[in-house]
Design an enzyme around this catalytic site. Structure first.
Site, mmCIF file in Angstrom:
data_model
loop_
_atom_site.group_PDB
_atom_site.id
_atom_site.type_symbol
_atom_site.label_atom_id
_atom_site.label_comp_id
_atom_site.label_asym_id
_atom_site.label_seq_id
_atom_site.Cartn_x
_atom_site.Cartn_y
_atom_site.Cartn_z
ATOM 1 N N ARG A 244 0.758 -1.302 -0.034
ATOM 2 C CA ARG A 244 -0.037 0.047 -0.016
ATOM 3 C C ARG A 244 0.936 1.146 0.097
ATOM 4 O O ARG A 244 1.924 1.275 0.737
ATOM 5 C CB ARG A 244 -0.985 0.060 1.257
ATOM 6 N N GLU A 273 -3.100 7.758 -6.312
ATOM 7 C CA GLU A 273 -3.172 7.193 -7.441
ATOM 8 C C GLU A 273 -4.111 7.548 -8.350
ATOM 9 O O GLU A 273 -5.156 7.702 -8.073
ATOM 10 C CB GLU A 273 -3.041 5.344 -7.313
ATOM 11 N N HIS A 292 0.618 0.194 -9.979
ATOM 12 C CA HIS A 292 -0.156 -0.796 -9.307
ATOM 13 C C HIS A 292 -0.665 -1.885 -10.184
ATOM 14 O O HIS A 292 -1.980 -2.208 -10.153
ATOM 15 C CB HIS A 292 -1.387 0.081 -8.839
#
Length: 327
Positions: A244, A273, A292
């Protein structure tokens, strides 16, 4: 006899490629045995939850409390994700809604492989090799081998244990910390020669060549890696984060990297993000980043859909769902 369930699928208005693959798999597998309908984001939610037994939620952070108010009688709210730090779980708990996720085992191999990729690319000076290819420079830079380097695993759940197994094959030394107890047999099996609890974090940071984060994000782990922690690490060490983004204070990381108090970082996740492509952090020559995607593999997709189907089958048979996060 298993019951035929009324299942409501919630997804984004414009799903990305990954989410569309999840939708296609759910439509293919769930609709065979149950009544499956799609939630219409363009219409009021009132009435859309009537008679629904199970919600399959691909929206996660976008889930609204109003939906929970309307779905208080359902048998399961199934998230199709591992992390749920952005999901309003407390409110769902207050409403007494059984809630499950697709836990870390679903993406463990994918995350471990991505972390290992970062470790190899950083140790072999990937950015510099590309510059030298461009300039027709042969034979440099000189990389470092992973053999006998120490990997510090912060958190020792599914993805960390998967990484430990792979690091063993590279003859790495492995340290790990976790809040859970790990038996001596499991430590030996996974090549761990130093294991401790959260109080040993500083020691692991100070003696590791690679630090890889494998933690949930919560109020205790937010910015766990900050300026103080970076100052404990070797100047030759690398940080890996496929967990994370907000586990890391990115401003402090940038400073540590530019001041050469840290050798480099491999990052798949960021505090905000999508990260700005012009972010100073991404422009550093000792940072390797992915958008990601560490957990986005065919294996993760298959594992998560199988977990969803397993829980639907349990509910259809009158059994308690598993992978609960609300208890």
């Amino acid at each position: 006899m298993p019951q035929k369930l009324n299942v409501l699928l919630i997804s984004s208005r414009v799903p990305n490629l990954w989410e569309q693959e999840e939708i296609n798999n759910i439509l293919g597998l769930v609709a065979q045995n149950h009544n499956l309908t799609r939630f219409d984001l363009d219409n009021p939610p009132h009435g859309q939850f009537e008679g629904v037994d199970v919600v399959i939620d691909l929206s996660g952070p976008k889930a609204k409390r109003e939906w929970a108010d309307l779905a208080s009688s359902i048998k399961l709210w199934q998230l199709v994700s591992t992390g749920f730090d952005s999901f309003d779980l407390n409110y769902w708990q207050k409403k007494g809604i059984p809630t499950a996720n697709t836990p870390g085992t679903s993406s463990a191999i994918a995350l471990a492989e991505n972390a290992l990729m970062f470790m190899i690319m950083l140790s072999r000076c990937w950015h510099e090799t590309q510059i030298h290819l461009d300039k027709s420079i042969v034979g440099i830079p000189i990389g470092t081998e992973l053999k006998n380097r120490r990997l510090g695993l912060i958190g020792f759940g599914a993805s960390a244990t998967a990484l430990a197994k792979r690091a063993m094959n590279f003859s790495m030394k492995i340290s790990a910390i976790d809040i859970r107890q790990v038996s001596q047999e499991e430590q030996k099996e996974l090549g761990v020669d130093f294991f401790g609890g959260p109080n040993e974090l500083d020691e692991v940071l100070s003696h590791s060549d690679f630090i890889s984060l494998h933690l949930h994000l919560n109020q205790d782990t937010h910015h766990l890696m900050n300026d103080t922690k970076f100052r404990l690490m070797k100047p030759t060490a690398f940080l890996i984060n496929v967990a994370r983004g907000a586990l890391v204070d990115e401003s402090a990381l940038y400073t540590a990297l530019t001041e050469k108090r840290l050798a480099g970082a491999g990052l798949d996740v960021f505090s905000k993000e999508p990260i700005d492509p012009k972010s100073p952090l991404l422009l550093l020559p000792n940072v390797i980043a992915t958008p990601h995607t560490a957990g986005q593999t065919d294996g993760t997709l298959e594992n998560r859909i199988n977990m969803v189907v397993e829980n639907l089958n349990r509910v259809a048979c009158g059994l308690e769902p598993i992978y609960r996060i609300d208890q």
